[in-house]
Design a protein around this motif. Structure first.
Motif, short mmCIF file in Angstrom:
data_model
loop_
_atom_site.label_atom_id
_atom_site.label_comp_id
_atom_site.label_asym_id
_atom_site.label_seq_id
_atom_site.Cartn_x
_atom_site.Cartn_y
_atom_site.Cartn_z
N SER A 396 10.75 0.86 -2.21
CA SER A 396 9.94 -0.04 -3.02
C SER A 396 8.70 0.69 -3.49
CB SER A 396 9.54 -1.28 -2.21
OG SER A 396 8.78 -0.90 -1.08
N ALA A 397 8.18 0.23 -4.63
CA ALA A 397 7.00 0.87 -5.20
C ALA A 397 6.06 -0.20 -5.74
CB ALA A 397 7.39 1.85 -6.31
N GLN A 398 4.76 0.09 -5.63
CA GLN A 398 3.75 -0.82 -6.14
C GLN A 398 2.70 0.00 -6.87
OE1 GLN A 398 1.37 -2.88 -3.22
NE2 GLN A 398 1.12 -4.66 -4.54
N THR A 399 2.33 -0.42 -8.06
CA THR A 399 1.35 0.31 -8.87
C THR A 399 0.11 -0.55 -9.04
OG1 THR A 399 3.06 1.53 -10.05
CG2 THR A 399 0.89 1.42 -11.08
N MET A 400 -1.06 0.07 -8.87
CA MET A 400 -2.33 -0.62 -9.01
C MET A 400 -3.23 0.20 -9.92
SD MET A 400 -4.97 -1.69 -5.97
CE MET A 400 -5.36 0.00 -5.54
N VAL A 401 -3.91 -0.45 -10.85
CA VAL A 401 -4.83 0.22 -11.76
C VAL A 401 -6.21 -0.36 -11.56
CG1 VAL A 401 -5.35 0.78 -14.16
CG2 VAL A 401 -2.98 0.57 -13.44
N MET A 402 -7.22 0.52 -11.40
CA MET A 402 -8.59 0.04 -11.23
C MET A 402 -9.54 0.92 -12.02
SD MET A 402 -9.64 1.13 -7.36
CE MET A 402 -8.05 1.27 -6.60
N THR A 403 -10.65 0.32 -12.43
CA THR A 403 -11.70 1.04 -13.14
C THR A 403 -12.90 1.15 -12.23
OG1 THR A 403 -10.93 0.19 -15.26
CG2 THR A 403 -13.15 1.10 -15.19
N ASN A 404 -13.39 2.36 -12.01
CA ASN A 404 -14.55 2.59 -11.17
C ASN A 404 -15.83 2.41 -11.96
OD1 ASN A 404 -13.03 3.22 -8.84
ND2 ASN A 404 -12.71 5.30 -9.58
N TYR A 405 -16.94 2.34 -11.24
CA TYR A 405 -18.22 2.13 -11.90
C TYR A 405 -18.62 3.31 -12.78
CZ TYR A 405 -18.72 -1.76 -8.65
OH TYR A 405 -18.53 -2.91 -7.96
N ASP A 406 -18.10 4.51 -12.52
CA ASP A 406 -18.45 5.66 -13.34
C ASP A 406 -17.61 5.75 -14.61
OD1 ASP A 406 -15.99 6.38 -12.37
OD2 ASP A 406 -16.65 8.24 -11.39
N GLY A 407 -16.77 4.74 -14.86
CA GLY A 407 -15.96 4.74 -16.07
C GLY A 407 -14.59 5.36 -15.90
N SER A 408 -14.33 5.99 -14.77
CA SER A 408 -13.02 6.59 -14.53
C SER A 408 -11.99 5.51 -14.22
CB SER A 408 -13.08 7.60 -13.39
OG SER A 408 -13.47 6.97 -12.19
N GLU A 409 -10.74 5.76 -14.59
CA GLU A 409 -9.65 4.83 -14.35
C GLU A 409 -8.66 5.44 -13.38
OE1 GLU A 409 -7.84 2.03 -17.41
OE2 GLU A 409 -6.24 3.53 -17.19
N VAL A 410 -8.32 4.71 -12.33
CA VAL A 410 -7.43 5.20 -11.29
C VAL A 410 -6.13 4.41 -11.33
CG1 VAL A 410 -7.11 5.59 -8.83
CG2 VAL A 410 -9.39 5.81 -9.84
N THR A 411 -5.00 5.12 -11.43
CA THR A 411 -3.69 4.51 -11.32
C THR A 411 -3.06 5.00 -10.02
OG1 THR A 411 -3.42 4.48 -13.72
CG2 THR A 411 -1.43 4.23 -12.38
N ARG A 412 -2.80 4.08 -9.09
CA ARG A 412 -2.29 4.44 -7.77
C ARG A 412 -0.91 3.79 -7.57
NH1 ARG A 412 -6.27 2.67 -3.56
NH2 ARG A 412 -7.45 4.42 -4.37
N THR A 413 0.09 4.64 -7.36
CA THR A 413 1.45 4.15 -7.12
C THR A 413 1.84 4.49 -5.69
OG1 THR A 413 2.06 4.47 -9.44
CG2 THR A 413 3.85 4.26 -7.85
N THR A 414 2.15 3.45 -4.91
CA THR A 414 2.58 3.62 -3.52
C THR A 414 4.08 3.36 -3.44
OG1 THR A 414 0.43 2.86 -2.73
CG2 THR A 414 2.25 2.87 -1.15
N THR A 415 4.80 4.35 -2.96
CA THR A 415 6.25 4.24 -2.84
C THR A 415 6.63 4.31 -1.37
OG1 THR A 415 6.56 5.33 -4.97
CG2 THR A 415 8.48 5.21 -3.52
N ARG A 416 7.34 3.31 -0.90
CA ARG A 416 7.81 3.27 0.49
C ARG A 416 9.31 3.58 0.48
NH1 ARG A 416 5.38 -1.36 3.87
NH2 ARG A 416 3.59 -0.05 3.41
N HIS A 417 9.71 4.66 1.18
CA HIS A 417 11.09 5.12 1.16
C HIS A 417 11.91 4.47 2.26
CE1 HIS A 417 9.80 8.20 -1.71
NE2 HIS A 417 8.74 8.38 -0.93
N ARG A 418 13.20 4.63 2.16
CA ARG A 418 14.11 3.99 3.13
C ARG A 418 13.87 4.47 4.55
NH1 ARG A 418 17.38 4.55 -1.46
NH2 ARG A 418 18.30 2.58 -2.18
N ASP A 419 13.44 5.74 4.70
CA ASP A 419 13.24 6.28 6.03
C ASP A 419 11.88 5.90 6.61
OD1 ASP A 419 11.54 7.75 4.48
OD2 ASP A 419 12.33 9.72 5.07
#
Length: 623
Positions: A396-419
């Motif tokens: 399974s995978a979940q993607t989250m996008v956030m904007t920091n106070y310095d204007g940078s944008e972070v895209t974080r994808t967490t993938t959980r594998h079968r093992d």
């Protein structure tokens, strides 16, 4: 039956008033509660036990505190001494209101939003952050060093001051965060309300933060939340850390409320109230992010810069893990889920009767027993939880996008594998078009992690330096499994220090996810003037001429920082008894460590044994 305290020993001397006691009970019963009675303060409190583990916050009186810890029929007497060090530098919490406003903060109608309530919430926050700092410094081997509050040194001073600004409410809410910081920095330093301004760090919160989205419109991103919020800032530096009050209604007012607030799984109504929770949306997450972000800004006033991990990165979102005990798969103390609180708790409830741990095999976390903010002793405490869930093995995978106070944008994808392994891919895009790629891989079997980080699509390889304080940023252990290289060279010959093959290595495991001080941050705080007694002899500060750093009182830390965003990318630390008095910067080493191979300018921080700090930009072509 026995009670064992893990982090403290009876007879320890504590320099802050709200220590955290962590321990376990034997045999390790799945749940129950430990009661703590302080004979000096005449106060008692109950703290839950999960899988045999407990954490308890205990208010101390000056001098000897005789504590009785009780679990069922077992009672242990535990003595702590609270002694305030005679520091001259301190932190001063303040609550800022406008000249034409009563000073109430925003929140639900059933919350106390008065000035008095704000003062209680902020003063408790300052104490919790004292405690967090002390415990996390201890994890690095630096005793329990922490900062001191003004009211610790002088009991006649308020635990949190009220400051009335010259700004009207309308003026303040029209200003940007940077303009508010500049205005209040000038006002506070020129105010006749306060004395001792040069030796204090202002820990300030603004009463007039207001979240006001368009009617019926739910924000789609953190940048939307900030756009709909007036009178907000999250800025720190110099002598002022400034933070808004948009989520202050989620914060605890008393020690008895802390656990309830940090496990409050009500969802934030984003049509009415600010959600600053790193996209987690729960009340507990807003409290955790608020605590951590406030400490992050206070850290900037202590000369800390952004770091790859920890409080000075986005690790402050995990600060709830420090104060709560959740069941782990391994059955040890810690946090089971980062995405939701497994259980809700009210200060009026007995943890023995009302707390139910999340089941390890459940596909969902255990949500609060009741959703109402008003708790009743008569409410049934029996909750049926399915126990037939099996461990889910799925990709399974979940993607989250956030904007920091310095204007940078972070895209974080967490993938959980079968093992059971977990991969986190994080892409940060900065306003100047730079791209930072980080990948973290955690093995379920070993519990260890590794991290690979690259900048602007340039894959940087692992680097080694025999006297550096940590491994290179670009192939390093993650917070879960950090290896620290501690130089033991004698400090006489810089060249010998670099090539020494007898550097000691020590494995260090952060216990609370991202909620830790990055190694160079901890070293800087270890010798910082706000964390130590004043020196009788004033030492000459560090200097740099060309590539030669001179420190008459002994060198403790050399830190390299990116000029574009100020982030730390490498450091050297010198912790032995006789630190060197000089250090030579080498061009080939800096270029090897630098995040961008074409960079020609880097930031330099040098700290000596007396806590004197030198900050300077250096041009690599001049070395």
């Amino acid at each position: 039956m026995s009670i064992i305290v893990d982090n403290l020993s009876s007879g320890d001397i504590i320099t802050y008033s709200l220590p955290l006691i962590t321990g376990n009970v034997r045999p390790p019963l799945p749940q129950g509660s430990v009661s703590v009675w302080n004979l000096q303060c005449k106060t008692s409190s109950l703290w839950p036990v999960f899988n045999g583990c407990f954490k308890a916050l205990v208010s101390l009186a000056p001098g000897e505190n005789r504590l009785e810890l009780k679990f069922f029929d077992e009672t242990v007497v535990f003595i702590l001494y609270y002694e305030v060090p005679k520091f001259v530098n301190f932190v001063r919490p303040i609550y800022i209101k406008c000249c034409d406003d009563a000073g109430e903060f925003q929140g639900p109608g059933d919350e106390d939003r008065s000035v008095e309530s704000a003062l209680r919430r902020i003063s408790l926050t300052a104490k919790l952050l004292q405690t967090f700092t002390a415990e996390k410094m201890h994890e690095h081997g630096f005793e329990r060093k922490t900062f001191i509050l003004e009211s610790d040194l002088d009991a006649t001073q308020p635990q949190c001051h009220v400051f009335t600004s010259r700004l009207s409410l309308a003026e303040a809410q029209r200003m940007s965060g940077g303009d508010l910081w500049m205005n209040f920095a000038r006002e506070l330093m020129s105010s006749k309300q306060f004395t001792e301004k040069t030796n204090c760090k202002w820990f300030a919160f603004m009463s007039f933060t207001r979240y006001d989205p368009p009617i019926g419109q739910v924000p789609k991103s953190h940048s939307d939340v900030l756009r709909y919020t007036k009178g907000h800032a999250a800025l720190g530096g110099g002598g002022l850390a400034l933070y808004g009050s948009g989520t202050l209604h989620c914060w605890a007012q008393t020690v008895d409320e802390v656990l309830y607030r940090l496990t409050d799984s009500r969802k934030m109504d984003r049509l009415q109230f600010m959600d600053d929770s790193a996209y987690r949306e729960f009340y507990w997450a807003n409290y955790s992010t608020g605590l951590g972000a406030a400490l992050h800004e206070l850290g900037h006033t202590f000369d800390l810069s952004h770091t790859p991990t920890g409080v000075m990165a986005r690790g402050f979102d995990d600060i709830h893990r420090m104060f709560t005990v959740y069941p782990l798969r391994s059955g040890s103390c810690g946090d089971y889920s980062h995405t939701a609180s497994p259980v809700a708790y009210s200060p009026k409830q007995s943890p023995v009767r009302k707390m139910v741990p999340a089941m390890n095999g459940s596909p969902k976390p255990c949500f609060p027993l009741h959703h109402s903010h008003q708790w009743s002793e008569e409410t049934s405490s029996i909750v049926q939880i399915e126990t037939s869930f099996k461990k889910i093995h799925m990709h399974s995978a979940q993607t989250m996008v956030m904007t920091n106070y310095d204007g940078s944008e972070v895209t974080r994808t967490t993938t959980r594998h079968r093992d059971g392994a977990e991969t986190v891919m994080e892409v940060t895009i900065y306003p100047d078009s730079r791209v930072l790629l980080r990948e973290f891989v955690k093995s379920l079997a070993s519990g260890k992690s590794r991290a690979t980080i690259s900048m602007t699509a340039c894959q940087l390889q692992k680097t080694n330096s025999s006297c550096n304080g940590v491994k290179s940023r670009y192939q390093t252990g993650s917070p879960s499994d950090q290896h620290l290289s501690l130089g033991i060279c004698n400090g006489i010959d810089d060249e010998e220090c670099r090539v020494s093959s007898i550097a000691q290595f020590q494995e260090f495991r952060y216990k609370d996810g991202g909620a830790h001080w990055y190694r160079s941050s901890a070293v800087l705080l270890r010798y910082h003037k706000w964390f130590n007694l004043p020196l009788k002899d004033v030492a000459k500060p560090p200097t740099i001429e060309g590539n030669l750093i001179r420190c008459p009182s002994g060198l403790r830390l050399v830190e390299l920082r990116s000029v574009s965003d100020g982030a730390v990318f490498h450091h050297w630390e010198f912790l032995y008894d006789q630190p060197p008095c000089h250090f030579v910067l080498k061009l080939e080493e800096i270029r090897e460590f630098a995040p961008n191979v074409v960079v020609d300018e880097v930031g330099l921080l040098v700290e000596d044994d007396s806590g004197n700090i030198l900050k300077k930009k250096i041009t690599l072509s001049d070395l």
